[in-house]
Design a protein around this motif. Structure first.
Motif, PDB file in Angstrom:
ATOM      1  N   SER A   6       0.918  -1.298   0.094  1.00  0.00           N
ATOM      2  CA  SER A   6      -0.059   0.077   0.116  1.00  0.00           C
ATOM      3  C   SER A   6       0.871   1.216   0.008  1.00  0.00           C
ATOM      4  CB  SER A   6      -0.963  -0.152   1.282  1.00  0.00           C
ATOM      5  OG  SER A   6      -0.341   0.069   2.415  1.00  0.00           O
ATOM      6  N   ASN A   8       3.173   4.368  -0.872  1.00  0.00           N
ATOM      7  CA  ASN A   8       3.332   5.138  -2.043  1.00  0.00           C
ATOM      8  C   ASN A   8       4.895   5.104  -2.511  1.00  0.00           C
ATOM      9  OD1 ASN A   8       4.734   7.377  -0.898  1.00  0.00           O
ATOM     10  ND2 ASN A   8       2.567   8.234  -0.373  1.00  0.00           N
ATOM     11  N   ARG A   9       5.173   5.813  -3.714  1.00  0.00           N
ATOM     12  CA  ARG A   9       6.266   5.645  -4.313  1.00  0.00           C
ATOM     13  C   ARG A   9       7.254   6.197  -3.334  1.00  0.00           C
ATOM     14  NH1 ARG A   9       5.453   6.892  -9.099  1.00  0.00           N
ATOM     15  NH2 ARG A   9       5.208   4.704  -9.717  1.00  0.00           N
ATOM     16  N   ARG A  10       6.904   7.524  -2.607  1.00  0.00           N
ATOM     17  CA  ARG A  10       7.905   8.263  -1.939  1.00  0.00           C
ATOM     18  C   ARG A  10       8.406   7.496  -0.563  1.00  0.00           C
ATOM     19  NH1 ARG A  10       8.847  13.147  -3.699  1.00  0.00           N
ATOM     20  NH2 ARG A  10       7.544  13.883  -5.420  1.00  0.00           N
ATOM     21  N   SER A  63       9.167   0.307  -6.154  1.00  0.00           N
ATOM     22  CA  SER A  63       8.794   1.734  -6.182  1.00  0.00           C
ATOM     23  C   SER A  63       8.351   1.953  -7.945  1.00  0.00           C
ATOM     24  CB  SER A  63       9.595   2.598  -5.798  1.00  0.00           C
ATOM     25  OG  SER A  63      10.522   3.028  -6.513  1.00  0.00           O
ATOM     26  N   SER A  66       3.577   0.039 -10.677  1.00  0.00           N
ATOM     27  CA  SER A  66       2.219   0.885 -10.413  1.00  0.00           C
ATOM     28  C   SER A  66       1.506   0.419  -9.091  1.00  0.00           C
ATOM     29  CB  SER A  66       1.321   0.864 -11.755  1.00  0.00           C
ATOM     30  OG  SER A  66       0.730  -0.542 -11.671  1.00  0.00           O
ATOM     31  N   PRO A  67       0.994   1.427  -8.330  1.00  0.00           N
ATOM     32  CA  PRO A  67       0.156   0.921  -7.323  1.00  0.00           C
ATOM     33  C   PRO A  67      -0.791  -0.150  -7.439  1.00  0.00           C
ATOM     34  CG  PRO A  67       0.538   3.354  -7.112  1.00  0.00           C
ATOM     35  CD  PRO A  67       0.877   2.884  -8.607  1.00  0.00           C
ATOM     36  N   SER A  71      -0.737  -3.909  -5.824  1.00  0.00           N
ATOM     37  CA  SER A  71      -1.800  -4.141  -4.812  1.00  0.00           C
ATOM     38  C   SER A  71      -2.269  -5.585  -5.350  1.00  0.00           C
ATOM     39  CB  SER A  71      -2.985  -3.165  -4.835  1.00  0.00           C
ATOM     40  OG  SER A  71      -3.619  -3.032  -6.013  1.00  0.00           O
ATOM     41  N   ASP A 185      10.307  10.483  -8.104  1.00  0.00           N
ATOM     42  CA  ASP A 185       9.424  11.010  -9.404  1.00  0.00           C
ATOM     43  C   ASP A 185      10.198  10.767 -10.781  1.00  0.00           C
ATOM     44  OD1 ASP A 185       7.796  12.631 -10.822  1.00  0.00           O
ATOM     45  OD2 ASP A 185       8.752  14.449 -10.262  1.00  0.00           O
TER      46      ASP A 185
END
Length: 234
Positions: A6, A8-10, A63, A66-67, A71, A185
């Motif tokens: 879950s 995020n990339r950061r 990372s 894609s989320p 998932s 990014d």
């Protein structure tokens, strides 16, 4: 594993950076143990440090997924994926190709022996795992001989520490805050090539390094014409 799925990339990029810091600590401990003649444990920690740097690159690789795709992977499968030799090979590819910089798709597809690179990286990861365990555990081998931590020599420990230092030097990117910000990014083509890698390696169609290499090359050819040209030229 739910947290990894879950995040995020950061968050994953920050996790990778902290993992890299831990790798530096493991190397420092290995150096201390080598100094006082604790060769077996120095040998193992010297192999653990590059493994942590590889894990950091592996997290960076995650990372790039894609989320939505991340998932859909069951937690138990993601745990296996995060520790697998295959992912470490993918992480090595990301490292070698400088995926934080634009033009990654053309650089990957243009490698003269991409399949050979993937195979060698996977084999190296498997060998490093066995070397790490040698300094920690007493084992009875298949041929009836004993493998004992006390068998590790000063020269072997020193060689492992020196190799870990070299890996640490090559992993400087993981300790560069500017580079980590770029990973948080990334360029669009880097995300496209990562989607292809994970689509193959989390499925059943990737039966060989050659198949993966061919798919990566096809993915590069499918990019929007001109999207990667200027960056690759730079």
């Amino acid at each position: 594993m739910n947290a990894v799925r879950s995040a995020n990339r950061r968050v994953l990029v920050e996790f990778a950076g902290k993992t890299a810091e831990n790798a530096r600590g493991l190397l420092a401990d290995a150096e201390c143990l080598l100094e006082v003649g604790r060769w077996a444990r120095a040998h193992s920690l010297a192999h653990l440090a590059p493994e942590e740097w590889a894990k950091a690159y592996a997290v960076l690789t995650l990372s790039f997924m894609s989320p939505e795709l991340r998932s859909r992977i069951p937690g138990k499968d993601l745990r296996l994926l995060l520790g697998s030799h295959v992912l470490k090979a993918a992480a090595e590819l990301v490292r070698a190709m400088g995926a934080a910089r634009p033009g990654v798709a053309a650089r990957v597809a243009g490698m003269p022996d991409l399949a050979g690179f993937l195979t060698a990286a996977t084999e190296h990861a498997a060998g490093a795992n066995a070397a790490k365990e040698r300094g920690l555990y007493a084992d009875l081998m298949a041929d009836g001989t004993l493998s004992l931590p006390s068998d590790v020599t000063a020269a072997e420990a020193a060689e492992a520490v020196e190799r870990a230092r070299e890996v640490g030097a090559s992993a400087a990117l993981l300790h560069d805050q500017g580079a980590l910000a770029a990973f948080a990014d990334p360029a669009a083509e880097a995300l496209a090539i990562a989607d292809t890698l994970f689509g193959l390696w989390s499925g059943t169609e990737a039966e060989s390094a050659e198949a993966v290499a061919a798919a990566i090359t096809e993915a590069d050819a499918g990019l929007v014409p001109g999207e990667d040209t200027g960056a690759a030229a730079g």
